[in-house]
Design a protein around this motif. Structure first.
Motif, PDB file in Angstrom:
ATOM      1  N   PRO A  95       0.834  -1.211   0.000  1.00 26.92           N
ATOM      2  CA  PRO A  95       0.000   0.000   0.000  1.00 26.92           C
ATOM      3  C   PRO A  95       0.867   1.258   0.000  1.00 26.92           C
ATOM      4  O   PRO A  95       1.869   1.327   0.718  1.00 26.92           O
ATOM      5  CB  PRO A  95      -0.804  -0.127   1.294  1.00 26.92           C
ATOM      6  N   TYR A  96       0.490   2.219  -0.820  1.00 25.46           N
ATOM      7  CA  TYR A  96       1.281   3.451  -0.905  1.00 25.46           C
ATOM      8  C   TYR A  96       0.364   4.611  -1.265  1.00 25.46           C
ATOM      9  O   TYR A  96      -0.476   4.501  -2.163  1.00 25.46           O
ATOM     10  CB  TYR A  96       2.369   3.313  -1.974  1.00 25.46           C
ATOM     11  N   LYS A  97       0.494   5.717  -0.549  1.00 25.53           N
ATOM     12  CA  LYS A  97      -0.290   6.905  -0.816  1.00 25.53           C
ATOM     13  C   LYS A  97       0.641   8.111  -0.956  1.00 25.53           C
ATOM     14  O   LYS A  97       1.610   8.249  -0.203  1.00 25.53           O
ATOM     15  CB  LYS A  97      -1.292   7.175   0.318  1.00 25.53           C
ATOM     16  N   ILE A  98       0.310   8.964  -1.904  1.00 25.34           N
ATOM     17  CA  ILE A  98       1.093  10.178  -2.099  1.00 25.34           C
ATOM     18  C   ILE A  98       0.230  11.382  -1.750  1.00 25.34           C
ATOM     19  O   ILE A  98      -0.989  11.370  -1.972  1.00 25.34           O
ATOM     20  CB  ILE A  98       1.594  10.277  -3.565  1.00 25.34           C
ATOM     21  N   GLU A  99       0.828  12.393  -1.156  1.00 29.39           N
ATOM     22  CA  GLU A  99       0.126  13.629  -0.822  1.00 29.39           C
ATOM     23  C   GLU A  99       0.896  14.803  -1.420  1.00 29.39           C
ATOM     24  O   GLU A  99       2.115  14.730  -1.597  1.00 29.39           O
ATOM     25  CB  GLU A  99       0.006  13.799   0.689  1.00 29.39           C
ATOM     26  N   ALA A 100       0.179  15.865  -1.700  1.00 33.18           N
ATOM     27  CA  ALA A 100       0.840  17.051  -2.238  1.00 33.18           C
ATOM     28  C   ALA A 100       1.438  17.867  -1.094  1.00 33.18           C
ATOM     29  O   ALA A 100       0.752  18.190  -0.116  1.00 33.18           O
ATOM     30  CB  ALA A 100      -0.146  17.902  -3.022  1.00 33.18           C
ATOM     31  N   VAL A 101       2.734  18.158  -1.220  1.00 36.65           N
ATOM     32  CA  VAL A 101       3.446  18.977  -0.231  1.00 36.65           C
ATOM     33  C   VAL A 101       3.600  20.378  -0.810  1.00 36.65           C
ATOM     34  O   VAL A 101       4.090  20.548  -1.936  1.00 36.65           O
ATOM     35  CB  VAL A 101       4.831  18.372   0.077  1.00 36.65           C
ATOM     36  N   ASP A 102       3.168  21.387  -0.068  1.00 35.32           N
ATOM     37  CA  ASP A 102       3.243  22.763  -0.553  1.00 35.32           C
ATOM     38  C   ASP A 102       4.678  23.273  -0.537  1.00 35.32           C
ATOM     39  O   ASP A 102       5.365  23.216   0.491  1.00 35.32           O
ATOM     40  CB  ASP A 102       2.365  23.688   0.295  1.00 35.32           C
ATOM     41  N   ALA A 103       5.119  23.766  -1.687  1.00 31.90           N
ATOM     42  CA  ALA A 103       6.438  24.391  -1.768  1.00 31.90           C
ATOM     43  C   ALA A 103       6.353  25.803  -1.196  1.00 31.90           C
ATOM     44  O   ALA A 103       5.277  26.412  -1.143  1.00 31.90           O
ATOM     45  CB  ALA A 103       6.903  24.429  -3.208  1.00 31.90           C
ATOM     46  N   VAL A 104       7.488  26.340  -0.789  1.00 36.45           N
ATOM     47  CA  VAL A 104       7.537  27.650  -0.121  1.00 36.45           C
ATOM     48  C   VAL A 104       8.214  28.666  -1.035  1.00 36.45           C
ATOM     49  O   VAL A 104       9.228  28.386  -1.679  1.00 36.45           O
ATOM     50  CB  VAL A 104       8.307  27.546   1.211  1.00 36.45           C
ATOM     51  N   GLY A 105       7.637  29.875  -1.077  1.00 37.01           N
ATOM     52  CA  GLY A 105       8.229  30.947  -1.873  1.00 37.01           C
ATOM     53  C   GLY A 105       7.185  31.952  -2.294  1.00 37.01           C
ATOM     54  O   GLY A 105       5.989  31.660  -2.337  1.00 37.01           O
ATOM     55  N   ASP A 106       7.626  33.168  -2.646  1.00 35.56           N
ATOM     56  CA  ASP A 106       6.698  34.230  -3.039  1.00 35.56           C
ATOM     57  C   ASP A 106       6.261  34.112  -4.493  1.00 35.56           C
ATOM     58  O   ASP A 106       5.158  34.511  -4.857  1.00 35.56           O
ATOM     59  CB  ASP A 106       7.355  35.600  -2.809  1.00 35.56           C
ATOM     60  N   THR A 107       7.134  33.583  -5.332  1.00 41.01           N
ATOM     61  CA  THR A 107       6.804  33.448  -6.750  1.00 41.01           C
ATOM     62  C   THR A 107       6.825  31.974  -7.142  1.00 41.01           C
ATOM     63  O   THR A 107       7.327  31.123  -6.400  1.00 41.01           O
ATOM     64  CB  THR A 107       7.823  34.201  -7.622  1.00 41.01           C
ATOM     65  N   LYS A 108       6.289  31.691  -8.343  1.00 38.96           N
ATOM     66  CA  LYS A 108       6.288  30.308  -8.823  1.00 38.96           C
ATOM     67  C   LYS A 108       7.710  29.759  -8.928  1.00 38.96           C
ATOM     68  O   LYS A 108       7.975  28.617  -8.554  1.00 38.96           O
ATOM     69  CB  LYS A 108       5.594  30.217 -10.184  1.00 38.96           C
ATOM     70  N   GLU A 110      10.365  30.685  -7.304  1.00 31.10           N
ATOM     71  CA  GLU A 110      10.926  30.463  -5.970  1.00 31.10           C
ATOM     72  C   GLU A 110      10.370  29.179  -5.367  1.00 31.10           C
ATOM     73  O   GLU A 110      11.092  28.417  -4.721  1.00 31.10           O
ATOM     74  CB  GLU A 110      10.611  31.653  -5.064  1.00 31.10           C
ATOM     75  N   ARG A 111       9.074  28.946  -5.592  1.00 34.83           N
ATOM     76  CA  ARG A 111       8.465  27.721  -5.063  1.00 34.83           C
ATOM     77  C   ARG A 111       8.971  26.484  -5.808  1.00 34.83           C
ATOM     78  O   ARG A 111       9.166  25.430  -5.202  1.00 34.83           O
ATOM     79  CB  ARG A 111       6.939  27.825  -5.137  1.00 34.83           C
ATOM     80  N   PHE A 112       9.187  26.626  -7.114  1.00 39.11           N
ATOM     81  CA  PHE A 112       9.765  25.501  -7.857  1.00 39.11           C
ATOM     82  C   PHE A 112      11.171  25.191  -7.345  1.00 39.11           C
ATOM     83  O   PHE A 112      11.537  24.026  -7.162  1.00 39.11           O
ATOM     84  CB  PHE A 112       9.826  25.795  -9.360  1.00 39.11           C
ATOM     85  N   ALA A 113      11.955  26.245  -7.117  1.00 44.11           N
ATOM     86  CA  ALA A 113      13.319  26.052  -6.598  1.00 44.11           C
ATOM     87  C   ALA A 113      13.284  25.361  -5.241  1.00 44.11           C
ATOM     88  O   ALA A 113      14.110  24.493  -4.941  1.00 44.11           O
ATOM     89  CB  ALA A 113      14.043  27.395  -6.507  1.00 44.11           C
ATOM     90  N   ASP A 114      12.316  25.740  -4.404  1.00 46.23           N
ATOM     91  CA  ASP A 114      12.165  25.107  -3.090  1.00 46.23           C
ATOM     92  C   ASP A 114      11.786  23.632  -3.235  1.00 46.23           C
ATOM     93  O   ASP A 114      12.332  22.776  -2.531  1.00 46.23           O
ATOM     94  CB  ASP A 114      11.096  25.848  -2.285  1.00 46.23           C
ATOM     95  N   ALA A 115      10.847  23.354  -4.160  1.00 46.57           N
ATOM     96  CA  ALA A 115      10.429  21.962  -4.393  1.00 46.57           C
ATOM     97  C   ALA A 115      11.593  21.126  -4.905  1.00 46.57           C
ATOM     98  O   ALA A 115      11.811  19.996  -4.461  1.00 46.57           O
ATOM     99  CB  ALA A 115       9.267  21.929  -5.385  1.00 46.57           C
ATOM    100  N   TYR A 116      12.348  21.699  -5.835  1.00 43.25           N
ATOM    101  CA  TYR A 116      13.494  20.977  -6.388  1.00 43.25           C
ATOM    102  C   TYR A 116      14.524  20.691  -5.300  1.00 43.25           C
ATOM    103  O   TYR A 116      15.074  19.581  -5.219  1.00 43.25           O
ATOM    104  CB  TYR A 116      14.133  21.792  -7.512  1.00 43.25           C
ATOM    105  N   LYS A 117      14.774  21.688  -4.466  1.00 37.19           N
ATOM    106  CA  LYS A 117      15.742  21.517  -3.381  1.00 37.19           C
ATOM    107  C   LYS A 117      15.303  20.417  -2.422  1.00 37.19           C
ATOM    108  O   LYS A 117      16.102  19.572  -2.000  1.00 37.19           O
ATOM    109  CB  LYS A 117      15.914  22.837  -2.634  1.00 37.19           C
ATOM    110  N   LYS A 118      14.005  20.400  -2.087  1.00 33.67           N
ATOM    111  CA  LYS A 118      13.482  19.366  -1.194  1.00 33.67           C
ATOM    112  C   LYS A 118      13.609  17.983  -1.830  1.00 33.67           C
ATOM    113  O   LYS A 118      13.991  17.002  -1.172  1.00 33.67           O
ATOM    114  CB  LYS A 118      12.019  19.655  -0.858  1.00 33.67           C
TER     115      LYS A 118
END
Length: 533
Positions: A95-108, A110-118
């Motif tokens: 069994p496996y479930k995925i959830e959406a984790v919110d990236a952090v940042g003021d702009t898209k 910045e949030r993409f960079a945060d997601a990539y870093k994570k």
């Protein structure tokens, strides 16, 4: 230096009664042992991501993942140990479930960079192969209509093509379920069936004959001392890229009518002889067994490393060694039942074709592939080749996170010099090859009348540096075609310990790939290549 096991012994494993257990194929064993050794990091992880420009139905994505796990047993694999022997444990369900984790940042961005870093950091974490399955997924929300999907898989259960095909398959499941269509069963055999067939074949007379051949060619082989390549820092990537333009390979093929892959193997062996200081080296040729229809699309580690042992004679002419290497590889490939060498072009185009076509859409939306290249430790030398971009082929040279980048660059420059000499000279011996300084930047603009190219002379032999100081430099096309270079002037400039080439008179030169060369005692030498853009 350690004497290696017989290859046939890798297929000799005690039988087990547990129906969930199946043996590892040798290529899997390699990465299982590396994973145990590198237990505090993710050096054996491979990862890929998709930046999705559209909304994602999380519930539907989880149903798609559930189907992927159910249909493809590689997603239910763990590693088990019995009396010091490692096996694959294929779970009945996972069994496996995925959830959406919110990236952090003021702009898209910045949030993409945060997601990539994570995601990158997550990829560096060790997968405990004895306690869990050998893969993980993450979904990062960049905006309401933009996500980063990430998957990493332990190298023991997948090759590069499996990672891409897993993404493609998951995307197809999602899109079909969204339309209310039940995805059809896979037309390919399971990973378990593939493994069982490999072992059954190894136990036949034909299989034993092939394994006996590999045992024979590897008899008495001593693994070189790889620590001579180590540097002071843990900085290098496992897969070290070398980019060669297709003009060079085209000239080689036209001159010798031999596979350019075989030509590369010769250059690679001679480069390794120089930096390792030995003349008996085995290079593993990675073969993804995607030619057989039944498992062309099987998700799993359907690849082998075919040993190519070669002893370079320093007194032999390079031109004679071409035929010797060709015979050496072709003979070895006769014993690789799943990947006949005549079909290797198909294997490369098939794998790279999947990769090229994976990016346009994912989960029903426009998407962009995102690469994750982590550090991994490998002490077996191997190569992979594929079309990088128009005009370029990338060869990935097996390395280690411990290897000194300068020594890997020496390897690259030796390969380039060897190819150049094969294409332009006929009387040079293997032992006469010299290594030149590497260009720190090898791209120049056609709009520039002149430019400066800095050299890294750490890659060069002292004899070559002296030639560089005393000989006239000139430009020639990599494809061998004539052109007017009378207005082009190349001079060497030295400042303290630094060296640069000053090039002028470039106005009007055609875009393309060029070699900067020098002549010494009637012989032409490559300094390095440039791309005029």
């Amino acid at each position: 230096m350690n004497e290696m096991k017989k290859i046939s012994e890798l297929f000799d494993r005690p039988a087990v009664t547990d129906p969930e257990l199946i043996p590892l194929i040798p290529n899997q064993e390699l990465y299982v042992r590396y994973s145990i050794f590198e237990k505090d990091n993710g050096y054996c992880n491979m990862a890929a991501g998709m930046r999705i420009f559209g909304d994602v139905d999380i519930e539907l994505l989880n149903k798609s993942i559930e189907l992927l796990i159910e249909r493809h047993d590689i997603f239910r694999v763990m590693i088990a140990e019995r009396n010091g022997v490692y096996y694959q444990r294929i779970l009945k369900e996972y069994p496996y479930k995925i959830e959406a984790v919110d990236a952090v940042g003021d702009t898209k961005e910045e949030r993409f960079a945060d997601a990539y870093k994570k995601a990158y950091k997550f990829n560096e974490e060790h997968i405990d192969i004895f306690k869990t399955v050998l893969w993980r997924m993450k979904l990062y929300r960049i905006d309401n209509d933009e996500y980063l999907f990430f998957i990493n898989m332990q190298h023991a259960i997948m090759d590069g093509s499996t990672e891409v095909m897993a993404i493609v398959t998951l995307g197809k499941y999602y899109e079909m379920l969204k339309k209310g269509i039940t995805p059809p069963e896979s037309e390919y055999i399971s990973h378990r069936e593939f493994t069982e067939r490999e072992y059954s074949y190894a136990d036949t007379d034909e299989g034993k004959m092939h394994l006996a051949y590999y045992d024979k060619i590897m008899e008495g082989y001593k693994r070189p001392d790889m620590t001579v390549l180590y540097g002071d820092e843990d900085v290098n990537l496992c897969d070290t890229p070398l980019f060669l333009n297709k003009d060079i390979l085209g000239v080689f093929f036209k001159k010798y009518r031999q596979s350019t892959f075989n030509g590369f193997m010769l250059c690679y062996h001679l480069a390794l002889e120089k930096i390792l200081g030995v003349d008996d080296i085995t290079v593993g040729i990675t073969n993804a067994n995607r030619m057989t229809k039944e498992h062309r699309g099987t998700l799993g580690r359907v690849s082998h490393i075919v040993p190519n042992r070669f002893k370079g004679d320093s007194e032999a002419l390079l031109t004679d060694l071409v035929a010797e290497m060709n015979d050496n590889i072709n003979e070895g490939m006769k014993h690789q039942k799943c990947s006949p060498y005549t079909d290797i072009d198909f294997a490369v185009s098939y794998a790279s074709g999947i990769g090229n076509n994976a990016a346009p859409t994912f989960l029903g939306h426009k998407a962009q592939s995102v690469g994750f290249m982590n550090k991994r430790d490998v002490d077996i030398l191997f190569i992979v080749a594929y079309d990088r971009e128009p005009g370029i082929i990338a060869y990935f040279i097996g390395g280690s996170r411990y290897f000194d980048p300068v020594k890997m660059n020496i390897c690259k420059m030796m390969i380039k010099q060897c190819f150049y000499q094969l294409n332009n000279e006929s009387s040079i011996k293997a032992g006469e090859l010299l290594c030149s300084p590497m260009f720190i930047e090898n791209k120049i603009s056609v709009s520039d009348d002149g430019c400066e190219i800095k050299l890294d002379k750490r890659t060069a032999d002292d004899e070559f540096v002296e030639m560089l100081k005393g000989e006239k430099l000139y430009l020639k096309r990599c494809d061998g075609e004539e052109f007017d270079n009378s207005k082009i002037n190349i001079t060497l400039e030295e400042k303290d310990s630094d060296m640069s080439l000053i090039i002028s008179g470039l106005n009007g030169i055609e875009r393309g790939y060029y070699d900067i060369c020098l002549s010494h005692n009637g012989r032409s030498w490559l300094v390095d290549s440039i791309s005029v853009e």
